[in-house]
Design a protein around this motif. Sequence first.
Motif, PDB file in Angstrom:
ATOM      1  N   THR A  75       0.840  -1.187   0.000  1.00  0.00           N
ATOM      2  CA  THR A  75       0.000   0.000   0.000  1.00  0.00           C
ATOM      3  C   THR A  75       0.881   1.245   0.000  1.00  0.00           C
ATOM      4  N   ARG A  79      -2.856   6.321  -2.783  1.00  0.00           N
ATOM      5  CA  ARG A  79      -2.931   5.345  -3.885  1.00  0.00           C
ATOM      6  C   ARG A  79      -4.241   5.608  -4.637  1.00  0.00           C
ATOM      7  N   ASP A 138      -7.434  -4.134   9.925  1.00  0.00           N
ATOM      8  CA  ASP A 138      -6.819  -5.137   9.067  1.00  0.00           C
ATOM      9  C   ASP A 138      -6.851  -6.458   9.820  1.00  0.00           C
ATOM     10  N   ASN A 216      -8.427  -3.152  -2.822  1.00  0.00           N
ATOM     11  CA  ASN A 216      -7.345  -4.113  -3.056  1.00  0.00           C
ATOM     12  C   ASN A 216      -7.308  -5.251  -2.048  1.00  0.00           C
TER      13      ASN A 216
HETATM   14  C1  LIG Z   1      -2.996  -4.996  -0.704  1.00  0.00           C
HETATM   15  S1  LIG Z   1      -3.408  -4.520   0.921  1.00  0.00           S
HETATM   16  C2  LIG Z   1      -4.526  -3.180   0.629  1.00  0.00           C
HETATM   17  C3  LIG Z   1      -4.191  -1.987   1.465  1.00  0.00           C
HETATM   18  C4  LIG Z   1      -5.012  -0.758   1.121  1.00  0.00           C
HETATM   19  N1  LIG Z   1      -6.410  -1.002   1.283  1.00  0.00           N
HETATM   20  C5  LIG Z   1      -4.727  -0.261  -0.267  1.00  0.00           C
HETATM   21  O1  LIG Z   1      -5.576  -0.392  -1.140  1.00  0.00           O
HETATM   22  O2  LIG Z   1      -3.638   0.272  -0.497  1.00  0.00           O
HETATM   23  C6  LIG Z   1      -4.473  -5.854   1.397  1.00  0.00           C
HETATM   24  C7  LIG Z   1      -4.704  -5.933   2.886  1.00  0.00           C
HETATM   25  O3  LIG Z   1      -5.818  -6.771   3.125  1.00  0.00           O
HETATM   26  C8  LIG Z   1      -5.612  -7.422   4.346  1.00  0.00           C
HETATM   27  N2  LIG Z   1      -6.528  -8.572   4.433  1.00  0.00           N
HETATM   28  C9  LIG Z   1      -6.486  -9.747   3.791  1.00  0.00           C
HETATM   29  N3  LIG Z   1      -7.511 -10.527   4.166  1.00  0.00           N
HETATM   30  C10 LIG Z   1      -8.224  -9.820   5.045  1.00  0.00           C
HETATM   31  C11 LIG Z   1      -9.403 -10.085   5.790  1.00  0.00           C
HETATM   32  N4  LIG Z   1     -10.049 -11.263   5.704  1.00  0.00           N
HETATM   33  N5  LIG Z   1      -9.856  -9.142   6.620  1.00  0.00           N
HETATM   34  C12 LIG Z   1      -9.222  -7.951   6.737  1.00  0.00           C
HETATM   35  N6  LIG Z   1      -8.104  -7.647   6.066  1.00  0.00           N
HETATM   36  C13 LIG Z   1      -7.608  -8.578   5.225  1.00  0.00           C
HETATM   37  C14 LIG Z   1      -4.153  -7.779   4.315  1.00  0.00           C
HETATM   38  O4  LIG Z   1      -3.641  -8.040   5.589  1.00  0.00           O
HETATM   39  C15 LIG Z   1      -3.543  -6.551   3.658  1.00  0.00           C
HETATM   40  O5  LIG Z   1      -3.068  -5.660   4.625  1.00  0.00           O
END
Ligand SMILES: C[S@@+](CC[C@H](N)C(=O)[O-])C[C@H]1O[C@@H](n2cnc3c(N)ncnc32)[C@H](O)[C@@H]1O
Length: 444
Positions: A75, A79, A138, A216
């Motif tokens: 992230t 973004r 998260d 994402n």
């Molecule tokens: C790629 S990052 C996205 C961060 C931010 N939302 C962005 O778009 O820049 C994905 C995040 O989703 C979280 N994640 C994955 N599965 C999840 C779940 N079941 N519940 C909450 N968060 C989750 C991961 O830990 C990770 O930090």
Amino acid sequence: MTSMLTDRDLELVLQTVQRLTGIRFRSDQTDAIRATILRVMDRVEVRSPVQFARLIEHDQQIYHELVEEITVGETYFFREPKHFEFVRRRVIPELRMRRGDQTMLHAWSAACASGEEAYSLAIVCEETHQPASILGTDISREAIANAREATYRRWSFRGEAMSHVGPYVTQCDNDCLRLNPLIRKRVQFAQLNLASDGYPSGASRTQNLDLIFCRNVLIYFDASTNAAIADRLFRCLRPGGWLVTASGDPILSDMADFVPTMTEFGSFYQRRLTLLPDMKSAKADPSAAPRLTNKAKREPPPPPQPASSTPRGSDSIVRQIQALSRSDQEAALEVCSTAVEKNPLVAELHFLQAKLLLTTGSPTGAFLAVQRALFLDRSAIMVHFLCGSIQHKRGQLDAARKHFFNARELCQRIPPDQMVPYSDRATATQIIADVNACLARIDQ
Ligand SMILES: C[S@@+](CC[C@H](N)C(=O)[O-])C[C@H]1O[C@@H](n2cnc3c(N)ncnc32)[C@H](O)[C@@H]1O
């Protein structure tokens, strides 16, 4: 050391992972995820895949060892900058129109990783002077700990980010930048699993939200998990609230009762501004509404009309809004604004909206609303009275006097003990006394 994980073993572990976290792996990820699971099994010294599957379900420590390995926390600040523009240009102005300038924006960055998204929202609110309470959550404990630390390497500020974040960071010793308390204090972080049914809830502070960023992360889940998440996110929003997903995320329009706004830079979903059940019968009835003619603009005001000139059914919504305003003015304003949108020809709803906007700190919105009420019903004593009060507050003393005179003149045309429409059961005599007191205050 565990060296083998058969396809069946792997399937067993992955099924448990998907049930607990929602995360599903593609077939081209099989080798990588097999290696990851073997690594974690070694670290926690569990040899049997069956036992490992059981432990990730019942042992929080082992569950998190695995979650930290399988999640992708990529992230950075601002973004998809257009999404933040959307908040600045659409979400915040719309909210202020509905609930007044001083209203609190309740926002949630769901799956916030190390917090850049939640803090970017906080910066938008800071720059727009928008009072806000922002939640970042998260599934990953480590991500939440990092988010609370709010210290970032330069890579988190790639793209256009630095132009927004620059004024709010301080250089640390190790070539990192730390967000200043001004921004840090606007955001609260907590751990939350989107695949669980722990939201919406008061305990997780995910109720009555105005804005959710959930970007994402849906790409890691299957369609049925996303449908359940979409439904829960929808229920977290207040009517009129927005859900923002990333441009590469699956489309959610069919998964909950959203009104989608598709743009070239992504899809945004709004929870419909709904009617209370009684309002369905109060849909604007043009024949019942006052006619809008040039005559309406002439002085002196036309004779007062009985309150029953409002369309059938709107009495009930008016009473509901009045009752709600005694305990929760912001909620009353929200319901009233919805009712106004659906019934633009009901003067009393515009009048109530103006009153609520005034008391919740939005004199400009109140002025516009009372003008609409006046346009629809120039004979309404209380509309002139409110118009006078608003103009007095705005320092427009001549205009204020004129409206108070109108209110008094209209009162004098009805029996002294007759109840004044739109008032809180006040008689004409009582309103005349109030008008005189207001006029005396203006001339003090
Ligand atoms: C790629 S990052 C996205 C961060 C931010 N939302 C962005 O778009 O820049 C994905 C995040 O989703 C979280 N994640 C994955 N599965 C999840 C779940 N079941 N519940 C909450 N968060 C989750 C991961 O830990 C990770 O930090």
